[in-house]
Design an enzyme around this catalytic site. Sequence first.
Site, PDB file in Angstrom:
ATOM      1  N   GLN A  70      72.447 -42.198 -47.675  1.00 17.21           N
ATOM      2  CA  GLN A  70      73.708 -41.468 -47.531  1.00 17.21           C
ATOM      3  C   GLN A  70      73.487 -39.982 -47.796  1.00 17.21           C
ATOM      4  O   GLN A  70      72.812 -39.598 -48.751  1.00 17.21           O
ATOM      5  CB  GLN A  70      74.770 -41.995 -48.488  1.00 17.21           C
ATOM      6  CG  GLN A  70      76.127 -41.353 -48.226  1.00 17.21           C
ATOM      7  CD  GLN A  70      77.222 -41.887 -49.123  1.00 17.21           C
ATOM      8  OE1 GLN A  70      77.338 -41.476 -50.269  1.00 17.21           O
ATOM      9  NE2 GLN A  70      78.037 -42.791 -48.594  1.00 17.21           N
ATOM     10  N   CYS A 100      83.719 -40.251 -51.015  1.00 15.66           N
ATOM     11  CA  CYS A 100      83.641 -40.006 -52.453  1.00 15.66           C
ATOM     12  C   CYS A 100      84.884 -39.258 -52.939  1.00 15.66           C
ATOM     13  O   CYS A 100      85.227 -38.202 -52.395  1.00 15.66           O
ATOM     14  CB  CYS A 100      82.390 -39.198 -52.788  1.00 15.66           C
ATOM     15  SG  CYS A 100      82.230 -38.839 -54.556  1.00 15.66           S
ATOM     16  N   LYS A 139      81.157 -43.444 -44.074  1.00 13.44           N
ATOM     17  CA  LYS A 139      81.975 -44.049 -45.130  1.00 13.44           C
ATOM     18  C   LYS A 139      83.196 -43.164 -45.362  1.00 13.44           C
ATOM     19  O   LYS A 139      83.065 -41.953 -45.590  1.00 13.44           O
ATOM     20  CB  LYS A 139      81.159 -44.167 -46.422  1.00 13.44           C
ATOM     21  CG  LYS A 139      81.940 -44.671 -47.640  1.00 13.44           C
ATOM     22  CD  LYS A 139      81.997 -46.178 -47.694  1.00 13.44           C
ATOM     23  CE  LYS A 139      82.870 -46.676 -48.856  1.00 13.44           C
ATOM     24  NZ  LYS A 139      82.305 -46.387 -50.181  1.00 13.44           N
ATOM     25  N   ASP A 202      87.745 -53.455 -54.194  1.00 18.68           N
ATOM     26  CA  ASP A 202      88.216 -54.590 -54.998  1.00 18.68           C
ATOM     27  C   ASP A 202      87.630 -55.934 -54.566  1.00 18.68           C
ATOM     28  O   ASP A 202      88.220 -56.983 -54.841  1.00 18.68           O
ATOM     29  CB  ASP A 202      89.747 -54.678 -54.985  1.00 18.68           C
ATOM     30  CG  ASP A 202      90.419 -53.514 -55.682  1.00 18.68           C
ATOM     31  OD1 ASP A 202      89.710 -52.716 -56.332  1.00 18.68           O
ATOM     32  OD2 ASP A 202      91.653 -53.372 -55.562  1.00 18.68           O
TER      33      ASP A 202
END
Length: 332
Positions: A70, A100, A139, A202
């Site tokens: 990344q 992020c 991402k 999660d």
Amino acid sequence: MRIGPYSIEPRVVLAPMAGVTDKPFRLLCKRLGAGLAVSEMTISDPRFWNTPKSVHRMDHAGEPEPVSVQIAGTEPAQLAAAARHNVEHGAQIIDINMGCPAKKVCNAWAGSALMRDEALVGRILEAVVAAVDVPVTLKIRTGWDAAHRNAPAIARIAEAAGIQALAVHGRTRDQLYTGQAEYETIARIKAEVRIPVIANGDIDSPRKAAQVLAQTGADAVMVGRAAQGRPWIFREIAHYLATGQELPPPSLAEVRDLLLDHLRALYAFYGEERGVRIARKHLGWYARDRPENAAFRAVVNRAEDAGAQLRLTAHYFDALASGVPPELPAAA
């Protein structure tokens, strides 16, 4: 799921996490069933490429393919150069960080802050895709805040730019890691694009992984914090997705052996002094659901050398496996 020429199997991915997904942890998670493990983010500014931290982050020798690295930054040309540099150092997939939420990253308009400027997103993605001949992935989060949940628009930009897979964390940037992840936005993205979509947020159990895949239609799931101290979650999820049955938890003896192997790998990779320091957070994660966790952490965190850290850790888990309370000394 395929990313370029690579088949990602099983379809469970280790999320990139700064300060966590170093080479020893990636190797451990791949060994325990992760189909892909993404490196912690590397900075795009070439002034920092030769620092000890960056050199370690760019070490992929002996790492099973595909090697996914990344990169983070804000300037299209600089990110393109960083992509080329990492490919030259072993990267087989380049992942771009626009997810992020950390303040120091977003204050520099990197990470998820980039989602506020869709035109810049497009320029960055096009520059990086054009710069390398390996697959480029992205991402993102669902948006900057609840009023600006623009991940579907970013996904369409990504697909048009040639991005070959998209990971989506089901929270906005302003949520950080609070509240509950939502998967409706991920489902909408999956319905609107043809590239693989990876659902993140999660996912902490095999049943939750299966539920999220069913709810979103995503091609794979990405696991982050739930893998800290529990790297065997990847084989548990993979087994459940393949069979519909849950694996029994690892024995205390297996946890001990995995942890001791992890500690030795950290010492070998970073050197003893730094490896001992870095190991402390992993020790806390491994022991957080065990008896005497606070006492164990208080003692093992004072261990100044690898031998003491290994002895204390082995003694602790051997005692638990024998069914007796660990006798923790007052000091390491």
